[in-house]
Enzyme design. Structure first.
Site, PDB file in Angstrom:
ATOM      1  N   GLU A   1      -3.890   7.868  -0.035  1.00  0.00           N
ATOM      2  CA  GLU A   1      -5.267   7.424  -0.250  1.00  0.00           C
ATOM      3  C   GLU A   1      -5.977   8.534  -1.039  1.00  0.00           C
ATOM      4  OE1 GLU A   1      -7.478   4.854   0.022  1.00  0.00           O
ATOM      5  OE2 GLU A   1      -8.775   6.396  -0.788  1.00  0.00           O
TER       6      GLU A   1
ATOM      7  N   CYS B   1      -2.161   0.595   6.415  1.00  0.00           N
ATOM      8  CA  CYS B   1      -2.377  -0.849   6.234  1.00  0.00           C
ATOM      9  C   CYS B   1      -1.111  -1.591   6.669  1.00  0.00           C
ATOM     10  CB  CYS B   1      -2.702  -1.162   4.778  1.00  0.00           C
ATOM     11  SG  CYS B   1      -4.159  -0.269   4.218  1.00  0.00           S
TER      12      CYS B   1
ATOM     13  N   CYS C   1       1.821   5.477 -12.692  1.00  0.00           N
ATOM     14  CA  CYS C   1       1.221   5.360 -11.358  1.00  0.00           C
ATOM     15  C   CYS C   1       1.607   6.604 -10.568  1.00  0.00           C
ATOM     16  CB  CYS C   1       1.769   4.090 -10.697  1.00  0.00           C
ATOM     17  SG  CYS C   1       1.215   3.848  -9.002  1.00  0.00           S
TER      18      CYS C   1
ATOM     19  N   CYS D   1       4.569   0.217  -4.475  1.00  0.00           N
ATOM     20  CA  CYS D   1       4.317   1.575  -3.995  1.00  0.00           C
ATOM     21  C   CYS D   1       5.016   1.891  -2.681  1.00  0.00           C
ATOM     22  CB  CYS D   1       2.819   1.754  -3.813  1.00  0.00           C
ATOM     23  SG  CYS D   1       1.944   1.370  -5.311  1.00  0.00           S
TER      24      CYS D   1
ATOM     25  N   LEU E   1      -9.654  -4.687  -1.314  1.00  0.00           N
ATOM     26  CA  LEU E   1     -10.437  -5.477  -0.363  1.00  0.00           C
ATOM     27  C   LEU E   1      -9.501  -6.338   0.494  1.00  0.00           C
ATOM     28  CD1 LEU E   1     -13.355  -6.130   0.518  1.00  0.00           C
ATOM     29  CD2 LEU E   1     -13.304  -8.039  -1.080  1.00  0.00           C
ATOM     30  N   HIS E   2      -8.700  -7.159  -0.143  1.00  0.00           N
ATOM     31  CA  HIS E   2      -7.622  -7.931   0.485  1.00  0.00           C
ATOM     32  C   HIS E   2      -8.045  -9.011   1.481  1.00  0.00           C
ATOM     33  CE1 HIS E   2      -5.190  -5.097  -1.563  1.00  0.00           C
ATOM     34  NE2 HIS E   2      -5.111  -4.173  -0.630  1.00  0.00           N
TER      35      HIS E   2
ATOM     36  N   CYS F   1       1.868  -2.366   4.011  1.00  0.00           N
ATOM     37  CA  CYS F   1       2.218  -1.394   2.971  1.00  0.00           C
ATOM     38  C   CYS F   1       3.346  -0.475   3.395  1.00  0.00           C
ATOM     39  CB  CYS F   1       0.971  -0.569   2.632  1.00  0.00           C
ATOM     40  SG  CYS F   1       1.299   0.793   1.509  1.00  0.00           S
TER      41      CYS F   1
ATOM     42  N   GLU G   1       7.056   9.359  -5.153  1.00  0.00           N
ATOM     43  CA  GLU G   1       7.484   8.529  -6.278  1.00  0.00           C
ATOM     44  C   GLU G   1       6.389   8.358  -7.329  1.00  0.00           C
ATOM     45  OE1 GLU G   1       8.740   5.291  -3.597  1.00  0.00           O
ATOM     46  OE2 GLU G   1       7.107   4.169  -4.506  1.00  0.00           O
TER      47      GLU G   1
ATOM     48  N   CYS H   1       0.699   8.188   4.237  1.00  0.00           N
ATOM     49  CA  CYS H   1      -0.704   7.762   4.184  1.00  0.00           C
ATOM     50  C   CYS H   1      -1.190   7.464   5.591  1.00  0.00           C
ATOM     51  CB  CYS H   1      -0.845   6.518   3.298  1.00  0.00           C
ATOM     52  SG  CYS H   1      -2.558   5.972   3.136  1.00  0.00           S
TER      53      CYS H   1
ATOM     54  N   SER I   1      -7.638   3.941  -7.234  1.00  0.00           N
ATOM     55  CA  SER I   1      -7.750   2.861  -6.253  1.00  0.00           C
ATOM     56  C   SER I   1      -7.934   3.430  -4.843  1.00  0.00           C
ATOM     57  CB  SER I   1      -6.472   2.005  -6.292  1.00  0.00           C
ATOM     58  OG  SER I   1      -6.463   1.060  -5.248  1.00  0.00           O
TER      59      SER I   1
END
Ligand code: SAH
Ligand code: SF4
Length: 354
Positions: free
Chosen positions: A165, A116, A105, A341, A220-221, A119, A92, A112, A196
């Site tokens: 990533e 995470c 984007c 995303c 970072l989160h 996500c 996408e 990925c 990113s």
């Protein structure tokens, strides 16, 4: 045989390739003019380019390798494209309209591996990297859509924040950046491009040493290892100290600002003490870090997480401000069309499997 996308070649690479096959290097500039300025989609639309050269290129490369599968338009003008790659995989790409211009984007991998816990993109393991051409072609597809509207709009900004990533596909990501920045092509300025990463420390250093000169954002989160490992399992391998060490290296080397991305998850990482801890982590570099607070977009499969309340977002923001940390809250685009995303893709794949 599936032919690779011609958009994957930098101008130098195309010149060298043509030279090796007995053509003049300068023909590459001519071909680029047709690709990026006049934006043709077939080789035979390139007039006044040597016929043998065009034949050779079309024998080895393809201009269109992506096909549009679905397009969703939001009431705020955001458009989310779902593209099918030549091997059938879906990716996408999102177009967003801002006051300052139009940003796209892009996706860099199919799935990925970082996985995470919040996500949608990480729900599916990486099945492959995208080629540089497939990443450039996403921009071209969106630009061609804008061209078809006849408004003269141009893609002015790029964020490498789609599925994948980017630093786990470093070489192709770098070639992609070289192609879109080139003055003979789309000429998108380095200050208008942001990559990113979830924090691959070694690659952050390589990026600092490179000549790419584009902006860096780091996901970072969480402000401490316990919490970050809970949210992002990559933190086990690359803990915050190692990540901060790489950021220090980047700052020393480039003197550029880094966007520190921080998703706010209700009652998980959105309390005032977390904001204070985050401020502590960044205080010695306050002029070179800007925190971007991201309201969480709920994902069906990650029901343990909810979006933070408005009040928590405001108080997190205020706490950082009081500590003199630069901070902004990410404006949301296309929430009505699942524009976070990976969400449209994961929904489509679920539909395909039903
Ligand atoms: N893999 C890279 C780039 C892609 S993700 C990275 O993680 O940085 C880009 C950004 O979108 C990251 O900051 C990521 O944490 C965020 N993101 C992922 N899922 C999200 C969701 N459901 N809601 C809001 N932001 C999300
Ligand atoms: Fe991968 Fe980024 Fe999603 Fe993490 S947030 S799973 S690194 S795409």
């Amino acid at each position: 045989m599936i032919k690779p996308s011609i958009y994957g070649l930098t101008l130098d690479q195309m010149g060298a390739w043509l030279e090796e096959k007995g053509h003049k290097k300068s023909r590459a500039t001519h071909v680029w003019e047709w690709l990026y300025r006049r934006r043709v989609t077939e080789f035979d639309q390139m007039e006044e380019v040597n016929k043998d050269c065009l034949q050779l290129l079309s024998d080895h490369f393809s201009i269109q390798t992506l096909t549009e599968h679905t397009r969703q338009e939001s009431i705020d003008g955001t458009i989310k494209f779902l593209f099918r790659l030549s091997d059938g995989n879906l990716i996408e790409t999102v177009l967003m309209r801002h006051k300052f211009g139009l940003s796209v984007c892009v996706t860099t991998q199919v799935g990925c591996n970082i996985g995470c816990s919040f996500c949608a993109s990480g729900l599916l393991k990486k099945s492959r990297d995208l080629s540089s051409g497939e990443i450039v072609e996403q921009i071209m597809k969106v630009q061609l859509h804008l061209d078809s509207l006849g408004t003269g709009d141009r893609v002015s900004h790029i964020v490498v924040m789609g599925i994948g990533e980017p630093f786990d596909n470093y070489k192709n990501m770098s070639d992609f950046i070289r192609v879109v920045k080139d003055h003979k092509g789309l000429a998108i300025g380095g200050r208008h491009i942001t990559v990113s990463t979830s924090g691959l420390a070694g690659k952050i250093k390589e990026f600092a040493d490179s000549d790419l000169n584009v902006n860096l954002a780091v996901s970072l989160h969480a402000p401490n290892n316990d919490l970050r490992t809970r949210i992002m399992k990559i933190n086990k391998a690359i803990p915050i100290e190692k990540l901060m060490d790489a950021l220090e290296y980047y700052w020393d080397k480039t003197n550029r600002r880094i966007t520190v991305e921080y998703i706010l998850l209700k009652d998980v990482n959105d309390q005032p003490e977390h904001a204070l801890e985050l401020a502590e982590l960044l205080k010695h570099r306050r002029n070179l870090a800007i925190v971007n607070l991201i309201p969480y977009n709920p994902v069906d499969e990650h029901s343990q997480y909810q979006r933070s309340e408005k009040d928590s977002i405001t108080s997190f923001y205020d706490t950082l401000k009081k500590q003199n940390i630069s901070v902004s809250v990410r404006l949301e685009h296309g929430t009505d069309i699942d524009a976070a995303c990976g969400q449209l893709r994961s929904k489509q794949i679920k539909k395909d499997m039903d």
